[in-house]
Design a protein around this motif. Sequence first.
Motif, PDB file in Angstrom:
ATOM      1  N   ARG A  72       0.834  -1.208   0.000  1.00 11.38           N
ATOM      2  CA  ARG A  72       0.000   0.000   0.000  1.00 11.38           C
ATOM      3  C   ARG A  72       0.866   1.254   0.000  1.00 11.38           C
ATOM      4  O   ARG A  72       0.545   2.250  -0.671  1.00 11.38           O
ATOM      5  N   TYR A  73       1.932   1.204   0.762  1.00  9.03           N
ATOM      6  CA  TYR A  73       2.863   2.332   0.779  1.00  9.03           C
ATOM      7  C   TYR A  73       3.385   2.600  -0.636  1.00  9.03           C
ATOM      8  O   TYR A  73       3.414   3.749  -1.101  1.00  9.03           O
ATOM      9  N   SER A  74       3.784   1.554  -1.327  1.00 13.49           N
ATOM     10  CA  SER A  74       4.374   1.715  -2.653  1.00 13.49           C
ATOM     11  C   SER A  74       3.360   2.192  -3.678  1.00 13.49           C
ATOM     12  O   SER A  74       3.677   3.020  -4.539  1.00 13.49           O
ATOM     13  N   LEU A  75       2.150   1.665  -3.624  1.00 14.12           N
ATOM     14  CA  LEU A  75       1.124   2.099  -4.571  1.00 14.12           C
ATOM     15  C   LEU A  75       0.852   3.591  -4.443  1.00 14.12           C
ATOM     16  O   LEU A  75       0.714   4.308  -5.444  1.00 14.12           O
ATOM     17  N   LEU A  76       0.767   4.087  -3.219  1.00 14.77           N
ATOM     18  CA  LEU A  76       0.389   5.485  -3.003  1.00 14.77           C
ATOM     19  C   LEU A  76       1.555   6.456  -3.122  1.00 14.77           C
ATOM     20  O   LEU A  76       1.342   7.652  -3.332  1.00 14.77           O
ATOM     21  N   THR A  77       2.786   5.965  -2.977  1.00 17.26           N
ATOM     22  CA  THR A  77       3.937   6.868  -3.019  1.00 17.26           C
ATOM     23  C   THR A  77       4.809   6.703  -4.258  1.00 17.26           C
ATOM     24  O   THR A  77       5.611   7.588  -4.569  1.00 17.26           O
ATOM     25  N   GLY A  78       4.720   5.568  -4.937  1.00 19.81           N
ATOM     26  CA  GLY A  78       5.613   5.311  -6.047  1.00 19.81           C
ATOM     27  C   GLY A  78       7.017   4.940  -5.605  1.00 19.81           C
ATOM     28  O   GLY A  78       7.950   4.957  -6.406  1.00 19.81           O
ATOM     29  N   LYS A  79       7.175   4.599  -4.338  1.00 21.27           N
ATOM     30  CA  LYS A  79       8.479   4.251  -3.786  1.00 21.27           C
ATOM     31  C   LYS A  79       8.461   2.801  -3.300  1.00 21.27           C
ATOM     32  O   LYS A  79       7.477   2.362  -2.699  1.00 21.27           O
ATOM     33  N   LEU A  80       9.541   2.094  -3.530  1.00 19.93           N
ATOM     34  CA  LEU A  80       9.627   0.721  -3.047  1.00 19.93           C
ATOM     35  C   LEU A  80       9.737   0.717  -1.522  1.00 19.93           C
ATOM     36  O   LEU A  80      10.336   1.623  -0.937  1.00 19.93           O
ATOM     37  N   PRO A  81       9.197  -0.290  -0.864  1.00 24.66           N
ATOM     38  CA  PRO A  81       9.039  -0.229   0.595  1.00 24.66           C
ATOM     39  C   PRO A  81      10.335  -0.251   1.389  1.00 24.66           C
ATOM     40  O   PRO A  81      10.370   0.234   2.518  1.00 24.66           O
ATOM     41  N   PHE A  82      11.415  -0.780   0.819  1.00 27.83           N
ATOM     42  CA  PHE A  82      12.665  -0.818   1.580  1.00 27.83           C
ATOM     43  C   PHE A  82      13.266   0.574   1.771  1.00 27.83           C
ATOM     44  O   PHE A  82      14.178   0.757   2.560  1.00 27.83           O
ATOM     45  N   ARG A  83      12.737   1.562   1.077  1.00 28.06           N
ATOM     46  CA  ARG A  83      13.276   2.919   1.189  1.00 28.06           C
ATOM     47  C   ARG A  83      12.719   3.672   2.393  1.00 28.06           C
ATOM     48  O   ARG A  83      13.118   4.812   2.658  1.00 28.06           O
ATOM     49  N   GLN A  84      11.799   3.085   3.117  1.00 26.57           N
ATOM     50  CA  GLN A  84      11.144   3.778   4.224  1.00 26.57           C
ATOM     51  C   GLN A  84      11.076   2.877   5.450  1.00 26.57           C
ATOM     52  O   GLN A  84      10.641   1.720   5.352  1.00 26.57           O
ATOM     53  N   ASN A  85      11.484   3.396   6.588  1.00 28.68           N
ATOM     54  CA  ASN A  85      11.324   2.663   7.839  1.00 28.68           C
ATOM     55  C   ASN A  85       9.841   2.536   8.181  1.00 28.68           C
ATOM     56  O   ASN A  85       9.034   3.402   7.848  1.00 28.68           O
ATOM     57  N   GLY A  86       9.483   1.456   8.858  1.00 29.69           N
ATOM     58  CA  GLY A  86       8.106   1.286   9.319  1.00 29.69           C
ATOM     59  C   GLY A  86       7.187   0.633   8.326  1.00 29.69           C
ATOM     60  O   GLY A  86       5.972   0.572   8.553  1.00 29.69           O
ATOM     61  N   THR A  87       7.738   0.135   7.220  1.00 27.15           N
ATOM     62  CA  THR A  87       6.865  -0.474   6.215  1.00 27.15           C
ATOM     63  C   THR A  87       6.729  -1.979   6.391  1.00 27.15           C
ATOM     64  O   THR A  87       6.453  -2.709   5.437  1.00 27.15           O
ATOM     65  N   GLY A  88       6.894  -2.443   7.623  1.00 30.65           N
ATOM     66  CA  GLY A  88       6.493  -3.814   7.934  1.00 30.65           C
ATOM     67  C   GLY A  88       4.978  -3.826   8.093  1.00 30.65           C
ATOM     68  O   GLY A  88       4.286  -2.872   7.741  1.00 30.65           O
ATOM     69  N   ILE A  89       4.431  -4.890   8.630  1.00 25.95           N
ATOM     70  CA  ILE A  89       2.982  -4.940   8.866  1.00 25.95           C
ATOM     71  C   ILE A  89       2.676  -4.013  10.033  1.00 25.95           C
ATOM     72  O   ILE A  89       3.037  -4.292  11.177  1.00 25.95           O
ATOM     73  N   ALA A  90       2.024  -2.904   9.754  1.00 26.49           N
ATOM     74  CA  ALA A  90       1.849  -1.853  10.755  1.00 26.49           C
ATOM     75  C   ALA A  90       0.907  -2.276  11.875  1.00 26.49           C
ATOM     76  O   ALA A  90      -0.125  -2.911  11.635  1.00 26.49           O
ATOM     77  N   ARG A  91       1.280  -1.917  13.103  1.00 24.84           N
ATOM     78  CA  ARG A  91       0.387  -2.111  14.246  1.00 24.84           C
ATOM     79  C   ARG A  91      -0.831  -1.201  14.104  1.00 24.84           C
ATOM     80  O   ARG A  91      -0.827  -0.242  13.343  1.00 24.84           O
ATOM     81  N   GLY A  92      -1.845  -1.505  14.871  1.00 26.14           N
ATOM     82  CA  GLY A  92      -3.052  -0.689  14.819  1.00 26.14           C
ATOM     83  C   GLY A  92      -2.869   0.708  15.372  1.00 26.14           C
ATOM     84  O   GLY A  92      -3.671   1.603  15.097  1.00 26.14           O
ATOM     85  N   ASP A  93      -1.790   0.913  16.142  1.00 29.12           N
ATOM     86  CA  ASP A  93      -1.525   2.239  16.698  1.00 29.12           C
ATOM     87  C   ASP A  93      -0.245   2.841  16.122  1.00 29.12           C
ATOM     88  O   ASP A  93       0.357   3.738  16.716  1.00 29.12           O
ATOM     89  N   ALA A  94       0.175   2.367  14.958  1.00 25.69           N
ATOM     90  CA  ALA A  94       1.400   2.872  14.334  1.00 25.69           C
ATOM     91  C   ALA A  94       1.210   4.306  13.856  1.00 25.69           C
ATOM     92  O   ALA A  94       0.102   4.734  13.518  1.00 25.69           O
ATOM     93  N   LYS A  95       2.314   5.052  13.809  1.00 27.59           N
ATOM     94  CA  LYS A  95       2.249   6.405  13.263  1.00 27.59           C
ATOM     95  C   LYS A  95       2.199   6.341  11.736  1.00 27.59           C
ATOM     96  O   LYS A  95       2.570   5.328  11.124  1.00 27.59           O
ATOM     97  N   LEU A  96       1.757   7.416  11.121  1.00 21.94           N
ATOM     98  CA  LEU A  96       1.682   7.488   9.669  1.00 21.94           C
ATOM     99  C   LEU A  96       3.074   7.283   9.070  1.00 21.94           C
ATOM    100  O   LEU A  96       4.032   7.964   9.453  1.00 21.94           O
ATOM    101  N   ILE A  97       3.204   6.343   8.128  1.00 20.83           N
ATOM    102  CA  ILE A  97       4.518   6.053   7.566  1.00 20.83           C
ATOM    103  C   ILE A  97       4.769   6.799   6.258  1.00 20.83           C
ATOM    104  O   ILE A  97       5.881   6.738   5.725  1.00 20.83           O
TER     105      ILE A  97
END
Length: 486
Positions: A72-97
């Motif tokens: 989902r991160y990659s679809l909305l940003t055009g960036k591959l997920p390894f380029r951003q911290n926090g792109t594992g399976i987000a907890r329900g209380d995770a901050k916006l990544i």
Amino acid sequence: MKILLTLIALSSLSLASTRPNIIIIYTDDLGYGDLSCYGATAIRTPHIDQLAKDGIRFTDGYAAAATCTPSRYSLLTGKLPFRQNGTGIARGDAKLIINPEHQTLPSMLKQAGYATACIGKWHLGLGDGKAPINWNTKIKPGPNEIGFDYSYIIPATNDRTPCVYLENGRVANLDPSDPLFVSYGKKVGTEPTVKEFPDRVKVKCRPGDHHNGTIHGGVGRIGTMTGGMAARWDDETMADDLAAKAIQYIRKHKDQPFFLYFSTADIHAPRLFHPRFSGKSGLGPRGDMTLQLDDCVGQLTRELTQLKLHQNTLIIFSSDNGPKLEDAYLDGSLAAAQKKNFNPAGPLRGTKYTPYEGGTRVPFIVTWKGTIAAGNSDAVISQVDLLASLAKLTGQSIEPPHQTDSQNHLPALLDHRAAAREFLICGRRTMTIRKGNWKLINSKQPQLYNLKQDLGETKNLASQLPEKVKILQQKLQEEVKRYQLQ
């Protein structure tokens, strides 16, 4: 010939002045072999099949990862997920990544003059992480801060607390006299949990599973919650509720160009669906939920036809990752599939969570009735490419500092004869790279497959072709180092 096909496809861009409506229908855990238009014989999905019949059915379309949040991160940003911290399976209380200062698909389309909406599953975090989320006030940053004018979302997933919808950053239908509290650490409130009362659930989980929190709707969730009773969702009507919100949005914006990111909870577990689908598939709860998904697609496409918008709407249908017959909840879907010899990944090896094709190669359908000629495409394309491709369609540009991995493959989205990617990267930790028919899984013990000869990834050729492994590893390293997010 390839240049000629590209020119033919680009000639359709004269239609971009009309700014077609854009709808992305993004499903959850739907496999390559789950749909009859992709070869399934044990189940029929007529509404999704019609999308494929009217447009382009990609056989080599990919999510950026084999799990939800990074894709989902990659679809909305055009960036591959390894380029951003926090792109594992987000907890329900995770901050916006997603960084609100970075260009996104919705912000780009908003700049192009589109009304933009996000309806359905989010699972990309909320808030700035400086303090625990207060669910009784407006929560931001979130979807509205990264380019969506309107949002009506499931905060995380349907198996996590809180079991409520957020509308434009506020819990929908929340009674101020019954505030909502959520915890992913120490239990909050006095509501029963699976950990305390394992016999109170109607769908059991694997022993020791972490879906042992608050029981809502007879099902254990990850995390605990208390309060907010009037705001809680009903799992059995969730699909219809979200489809109704999407239809309401389409009706409201029928006279202006709009972008709708419609992200379904189907067919993610827990598989609690409307009773009208119960037992209809013969494939257990997962199959019944697939029929519900197909019905929701039908609801949207009928509305577009009735509003005479079907010829001015580009629809992109895909999934966030491959299938999993049974994940945490033991609902009988695995046994039902085995009984009918049904593989939701079709001819592919692997499932959700895995680096094999079954984890990332997913249904990928593009329809623009009256504009796109119907056909099958074997062009290699990734969801990460939607940002650049739709920017081209709508006359927008992506320039520094908005560095992306997105490539413009609009010709392939408009013409099933056009080519697309020369190489493809998927994954976050265990990464894969595909170049032509060759695929490398860059694990501790590398795996190399020729997908043309061995689609099921049964013969690891790494030891036989070490130079091919080295070439692909070098290309992967080059791309990893190409840029880093700030």
